[in-house]
Write a protein that holds these residues in place. Structure first.
Motif, PDB file in Angstrom:
ATOM      1  N   SER A 197      24.473  24.594  19.000  1.00  0.00           N
ATOM      2  CA  SER A 197      25.510  23.702  18.465  1.00  0.00           C
ATOM      3  C   SER A 197      24.954  22.385  17.927  1.00  0.00           C
ATOM      4  O   SER A 197      25.693  21.619  17.318  1.00  0.00           O
ATOM      5  N   TRP A 198      23.690  22.107  18.128  1.00  0.00           N
ATOM      6  CA  TRP A 198      23.146  20.829  17.677  1.00  0.00           C
ATOM      7  C   TRP A 198      23.051  20.792  16.151  1.00  0.00           C
ATOM      8  O   TRP A 198      22.548  21.725  15.521  1.00  0.00           O
ATOM      9  N   GLY A 199      23.532  19.686  15.587  1.00  0.00           N
ATOM     10  CA  GLY A 199      23.473  19.490  14.145  1.00  0.00           C
ATOM     11  C   GLY A 199      22.434  18.463  13.762  1.00  0.00           C
ATOM     12  O   GLY A 199      21.571  18.087  14.566  1.00  0.00           O
ATOM     13  N   PRO A 200      22.489  17.962  12.527  1.00  0.00           N
ATOM     14  CA  PRO A 200      21.473  17.019  12.044  1.00  0.00           C
ATOM     15  C   PRO A 200      21.355  15.747  12.879  1.00  0.00           C
ATOM     16  O   PRO A 200      20.263  15.193  13.012  1.00  0.00           O
ATOM     17  N   ARG A 201      22.483  15.266  13.433  1.00  0.00           N
ATOM     18  CA  ARG A 201      22.424  14.005  14.174  1.00  0.00           C
ATOM     19  C   ARG A 201      21.559  14.147  15.430  1.00  0.00           C
ATOM     20  O   ARG A 201      20.622  13.373  15.643  1.00  0.00           O
ATOM     21  N   ARG A 202      21.871  15.131  16.265  1.00  0.00           N
ATOM     22  CA  ARG A 202      21.102  15.294  17.491  1.00  0.00           C
ATOM     23  C   ARG A 202      19.683  15.789  17.217  1.00  0.00           C
ATOM     24  O   ARG A 202      18.743  15.436  17.932  1.00  0.00           O
ATOM     25  N   ARG A 203      19.523  16.608  16.188  1.00  0.00           N
ATOM     26  CA  ARG A 203      18.171  17.039  15.834  1.00  0.00           C
ATOM     27  C   ARG A 203      17.309  15.843  15.406  1.00  0.00           C
ATOM     28  O   ARG A 203      16.129  15.750  15.746  1.00  0.00           O
ATOM     29  N   GLY A 204      17.918  14.938  14.650  1.00  0.00           N
ATOM     30  CA  GLY A 204      17.192  13.736  14.240  1.00  0.00           C
ATOM     31  C   GLY A 204      16.835  12.857  15.419  1.00  0.00           C
ATOM     32  O   GLY A 204      15.735  12.279  15.467  1.00  0.00           O
ATOM     33  N   GLN A 205      17.759  12.731  16.375  1.00  0.00           N
ATOM     34  CA  GLN A 205      17.465  11.931  17.563  1.00  0.00           C
ATOM     35  C   GLN A 205      16.340  12.550  18.390  1.00  0.00           C
ATOM     36  O   GLN A 205      15.509  11.831  18.959  1.00  0.00           O
ATOM     37  N   LEU A 206      16.311  13.881  18.459  1.00  0.00           N
ATOM     38  CA  LEU A 206      15.228  14.547  19.174  1.00  0.00           C
ATOM     39  C   LEU A 206      13.886  14.290  18.486  1.00  0.00           C
ATOM     40  O   LEU A 206      12.876  14.032  19.149  1.00  0.00           O
ATOM     41  N   ALA A 207      13.870  14.357  17.154  1.00  0.00           N
ATOM     42  CA  ALA A 207      12.637  14.071  16.422  1.00  0.00           C
ATOM     43  C   ALA A 207      12.171  12.634  16.674  1.00  0.00           C
ATOM     44  O   ALA A 207      10.973  12.370  16.823  1.00  0.00           O
ATOM     45  N   GLU A 208      13.134  11.703  16.734  1.00  0.00           N
ATOM     46  CA  GLU A 208      12.785  10.308  17.025  1.00  0.00           C
ATOM     47  C   GLU A 208      12.217  10.176  18.434  1.00  0.00           C
ATOM     48  O   GLU A 208      11.255   9.429  18.667  1.00  0.00           O
ATOM     49  N   ALA A 209      12.796  10.903  19.399  1.00  0.00           N
ATOM     50  CA  ALA A 209      12.291  10.859  20.773  1.00  0.00           C
ATOM     51  C   ALA A 209      10.863  11.389  20.846  1.00  0.00           C
ATOM     52  O   ALA A 209      10.015  10.839  21.562  1.00  0.00           O
ATOM     53  N   ALA A 210      10.581  12.459  20.094  1.00  0.00           N
ATOM     54  CA  ALA A 210       9.217  12.991  20.089  1.00  0.00           C
ATOM     55  C   ALA A 210       8.242  11.973  19.515  1.00  0.00           C
ATOM     56  O   ALA A 210       7.124  11.808  20.021  1.00  0.00           O
ATOM     57  N   THR A 211       8.661  11.273  18.460  1.00  0.00           N
ATOM     58  CA  THR A 211       7.800  10.250  17.861  1.00  0.00           C
ATOM     59  C   THR A 211       7.541   9.121  18.846  1.00  0.00           C
ATOM     60  O   THR A 211       6.408   8.641  18.988  1.00  0.00           O
ATOM     61  N   ARG A 212       8.592   8.676  19.539  1.00  0.00           N
ATOM     62  CA  ARG A 212       8.423   7.604  20.527  1.00  0.00           C
ATOM     63  C   ARG A 212       7.484   8.017  21.659  1.00  0.00           C
ATOM     64  O   ARG A 212       6.769   7.184  22.225  1.00  0.00           O
ATOM     65  N   SER A 213       7.486   9.305  21.998  1.00  0.00           N
ATOM     66  CA  SER A 213       6.648   9.768  23.113  1.00  0.00           C
ATOM     67  C   SER A 213       5.213  10.000  22.692  1.00  0.00           C
ATOM     68  O   SER A 213       4.372  10.352  23.528  1.00  0.00           O
ATOM     69  N   GLY A 214       4.911   9.839  21.403  1.00  0.00           N
ATOM     70  CA  GLY A 214       3.554  10.049  20.933  1.00  0.00           C
ATOM     71  C   GLY A 214       3.219  11.493  20.638  1.00  0.00           C
ATOM     72  O   GLY A 214       2.038  11.836  20.472  1.00  0.00           O
ATOM     73  N   LEU A 215       4.232  12.349  20.535  1.00  0.00           N
ATOM     74  CA  LEU A 215       4.013  13.768  20.259  1.00  0.00           C
ATOM     75  C   LEU A 215       4.191  14.058  18.773  1.00  0.00           C
ATOM     76  O   LEU A 215       4.825  13.277  18.050  1.00  0.00           O
ATOM     77  N   PRO A 216       3.683  15.199  18.301  1.00  0.00           N
ATOM     78  CA  PRO A 216       3.881  15.562  16.885  1.00  0.00           C
ATOM     79  C   PRO A 216       5.351  15.834  16.587  1.00  0.00           C
ATOM     80  O   PRO A 216       6.166  16.041  17.493  1.00  0.00           O
ATOM     81  N   SER A 217       5.697  15.833  15.314  1.00  0.00           N
ATOM     82  CA  SER A 217       7.058  16.156  14.911  1.00  0.00           C
ATOM     83  C   SER A 217       7.400  17.573  15.377  1.00  0.00           C
ATOM     84  O   SER A 217       6.632  18.503  15.142  1.00  0.00           O
ATOM     85  N   PRO A 218       8.541  17.766  16.047  1.00  0.00           N
ATOM     86  CA  PRO A 218       8.810  19.068  16.671  1.00  0.00           C
ATOM     87  C   PRO A 218       9.324  20.108  15.684  1.00  0.00           C
ATOM     88  O   PRO A 218      10.020  19.783  14.715  1.00  0.00           O
ATOM     89  N   THR A 219       8.974  21.359  15.947  1.00  0.00           N
ATOM     90  CA  THR A 219       9.607  22.504  15.308  1.00  0.00           C
ATOM     91  C   THR A 219      10.756  22.934  16.206  1.00  0.00           C
ATOM     92  O   THR A 219      10.546  23.218  17.390  1.00  0.00           O
ATOM     93  N   LEU A 220      11.977  22.966  15.669  1.00  0.00           N
ATOM     94  CA  LEU A 220      13.168  23.229  16.477  1.00  0.00           C
ATOM     95  C   LEU A 220      13.567  24.690  16.368  1.00  0.00           C
ATOM     96  O   LEU A 220      13.636  25.252  15.273  1.00  0.00           O
ATOM     97  N   VAL A 221      13.853  25.295  17.517  1.00  0.00           N
ATOM     98  CA  VAL A 221      14.297  26.685  17.596  1.00  0.00           C
ATOM     99  C   VAL A 221      15.563  26.713  18.434  1.00  0.00           C
ATOM    100  O   VAL A 221      15.607  26.135  19.527  1.00  0.00           O
TER     101      VAL A 221
END
Length: 647
Positions: free
Chosen positions: A124-148
């Motif tokens: 059910s996750w759309g662009p908003r939550r997917r974008g927030q997850l990508a931002e969280a990965a960036t803040r944690s120092g991890l690479p940009s995530p591939t979402l499945v």
């Protein structure tokens, strides 16, 4: 050893967080704080400190100035505090802290940093939550995530278990481990799965809540205040509702492996006992909705039952009736998935299968400065090559007539072996190219070349340099004995050119090898010093025993020395011809005894040629292995074609 990178897969769609790390084609579940799965609960201390992975029982006794977040992912995509709140929660920051915590343990498992990140998310996750997850990965120092999405990860994991879903077929995926349960229809496409429709089975209460109500109704009196607390809860902590829900959840998990389980009721009440029948009765509202929900879902997806290649079920603990209802509604027995890391593993498998793996052509392996010890293989093999060459030249029997050389007798196969070992020396040098510096580290004006480029240069240089060295061997032999160099050149080049051709093919195709397969491939390309040394010693002893000029033999028995040399050549031939430990164990003693028994002046040529053939076979086998890694699809097709041709 160099590595092709570390891939971390994190499942954020389940009730407990699981993570898997993939390193050098091996997948390992990540132990987080010593646990296979981590609770998603987060606690924020009064000074802003964040504690992740806390169990409900550990959170309950905390002081009132600690803020508890059951799951940071539930806060994504919506405001968590009023606009005028003094200290609003930062959902992205909390999720970043959680990802950083998981990545720390994953990197510790393999002693390397994370280079790729895959995250499993709810469908059910759309662009908003997917974008927030990508931002969280960036803040944690991890690479940009591939979402499945979770349904796709489950379907992919089911296929690793043997479920077959041809392209354009459909799968029905049921996730009953979270509230509310969800049904999804996926269609298999070339690059993974396409979601056709999804539907949630709406219930007023989740299964734990329904089970709690049933336990209270059956184990307490009509006037017990606990009934009112469950029906109309106020302060969950004061009325014991949270503790009771946790006790029911624990008991229901125990029912997955036993028939009965206790439930601790708030004092002074006696504990209650529940069975699997109690869970089935409490879950009846859910089970009754399954046939209707499946029918509506298939209509929405415009799919008939016969279009379903399979049904995948991730069931809740202690709820066996759901599988039967799904089987009756779809006509297909579901594939049950009850593995904690199923979604993390499935997401890894999906991204690895449908995304081109990085190749050596663009990878850069870790490299070290070249040391003398790194040249050990090349120096020893080169010394063996020169030893055979010099012995063949110095022990040659030269016939002269009136000071004119009219004939030369020497071991031509030995010269061919010397040429082949010169080529093998070039292989040993080329093996160092991707992992060692020939000079200082790269500079901005001269950046480091990619591993594929280094391999290509190294093996092309080996092909040319080894062939030139073998040609010089033949010319030098003719010059030394003052005779026509043609037969010597034929043998030295004849021993080296097959290996040179293998080096040229490897140089052409090796840059296509996937990055994660490079360490194993590099281990295969390193020539074995021991095998070469054994063969050189054997050929040297055979020649020394048969030479007509200086039959040097420390034992006083040239025949014994020659037989020992023949045995060593047999051992080296067996070790070179196969990598299988079983085959080596069987063939090495047999060839050693056989070679020693048949050794004579007439057979020494055949024995030496046998080793030369084994050395050529080593190069062909290495080339075939490189082809298989660089073109796995073509290699598989060729294997199938050969199997059919063989009947």
């Amino acid at each position: 050893m160099p590595s092709g990178g570390v891939r971390l897969s994190v499942d954020l769609s389940s009730s407990a967080i699981a993570a898997t790390v993939s390193w050098q084609s091996v997948r390992v579940p990540v132990l987080i704080d010593g646990r296979l799965v981590m609770p998603p609960g987060v606690v924020i201390g009064p000074a802003g400190q964040v504690y992740v992975g806390l169990e409900t029982a550990a959170v309950r006794p905390l002081p009132a100035d600690h803020r508890v977040v059951d799951n940071p992912t539930d806060l994504l995509g919506k405001p968590t505090q009023p606009a005028d709140a003094a200290d609003p929660l930062d959902a992205v920051g909390l999720l970043a802290t959680m990802l950083r915590h998981i990545a720390h343990y994953a990197a510790h498992h393999v002693s390397e940093p994370i280079t790729e990140l895959t995250v499993t998310i709810p469908a059910s996750w759309g662009p908003r939550r997917r974008g927030q997850l990508a931002e969280a990965a960036t803040r944690s120092g991890l690479p940009s995530p591939t979402l499945v999405t979770a349904p796709a990860a489950l379907a992919s994991y089911a296929q690793t278990l043997g479920l077959t879903a041809p392209e354009a077929s459909c799968l029905l995926v049921c996730q009953a481990d979270r509230h509310p349960p969800a049904l999804t229809v996926l269609q298999t496409v070339a690059d993974g799965y396409r979601e056709l429709a999804t539907q949630q089975i709406e219930l007023a209460h989740d299964l734990d809540d329904l089970m709690t109500r049933r336990v209270v109704q059956t184990a307490t009196a009509d006037n017990d205040p606990l009934r009112a607390a469950i029906s109309q809860p106020g302060d969950a902590e004061a009325d014991g509702r949270d503790a009771l829900l946790e006790a029911v959840r624990t008991a229901r998990h125990l029912l997955a492996t036993q028939d009965r389980a206790p439930v601790l009721l708030p004092a002074p009440r006696q504990p209650a006992v529940i069975t699997r029948d109690d869970v089935s009765i409490a879950a009846q509202p859910l089970l009754d909705q399954v046939p209707k929900a499946v029918g509506e879902l298939l209509d929405t997806a415009d799919v008939d039952k016969q279009h379903l290649a399979g049904v995948v079920l991730r069931s809740a603990h202690g709820l066996p009736g759901l599988a039967d209802r799904l089987a009756a509604a779809t006509g297909t027995v579901p594939t049950l998935i009850d593995q904690s890391h199923a979604l993390a593993d499935g997401a890894l498998h999906l991204t690895a299968t449908h995304r081109p793996a990085p190749r050596a052509a663009s990878a850069r392996l870790p490299r070290v400065r070249l040391r003398i010890s790194d040249l050990t293989s090349a120096l020893i093999i080169g010394a063996c090559s020169l030893t055979l060459l010099l012995q063949a030249v110095l022990t040659a029997y030269i016939t002269t007539v009136q000071l004119r050389v009219v004939g030369v007798r020497t071991s031509l196969p030995q010269l061919g072996t010397a040429g082949a070992l010169a080529m093998l020396t070039a292989f040993a040098v080329a093996h160092l190219a991707p992992t060692t510096w020939l000079a200082g580290p790269p500079t901005p004006s001269a950046p480091e070349p990619a591993t594929g480029s280094l391999i290509r240069r190294g093996y092309f240089t080996a092909a040319v340099g080894g062939a030139v060295a073998a040609a010089l061997y033949g010319l030098a032999t003719g010059t030394a004995v003052h005779y026509d160099y043609t037969p010597y050149l034929k043998w030295t080049l004849g021993g080296a050119l097959p290996l040179a051709a293998c080096a040229a093919v490897i140089a052409t195709i090796a840059p296509r090898i996937p990055t994660d397969a490079l360490p194993a491939w590099l281990a295969l390309t390193r020539p074995a010093i021991t095998h070469v040394a054994i063969a050189t010693a054997g050929i040297f002893l055979m020649r020394a025993a048969l030479t007509l000029t200086t039959p040097v033999d420390l034992t006083g028995m040239p025949g014994l020395a020659g037989s020992a040399g023949a045995a060593l050549v047999g051992v080296a031939t067996a070790l070179t011809a196969s990598r299988s430990r079983t085959i080596r164990t069987i063939t090495a003693p047999g060839l050693a005894i056989g070679y020693a028994l048949v050794f004579t002046h007439d057979t020494t040529t055949a024995l030496t040629i046998g080793y030369l053939i084994a050395l050529t076979w080593w190069g062909i086998r290495l080339t075939a292995q490189t082809l298989r890694l660089a073109f796995p699809t073509t290699a598989t097709a060729l294997h199938r074609l050969l199997d059919r041709a063989n009947g």
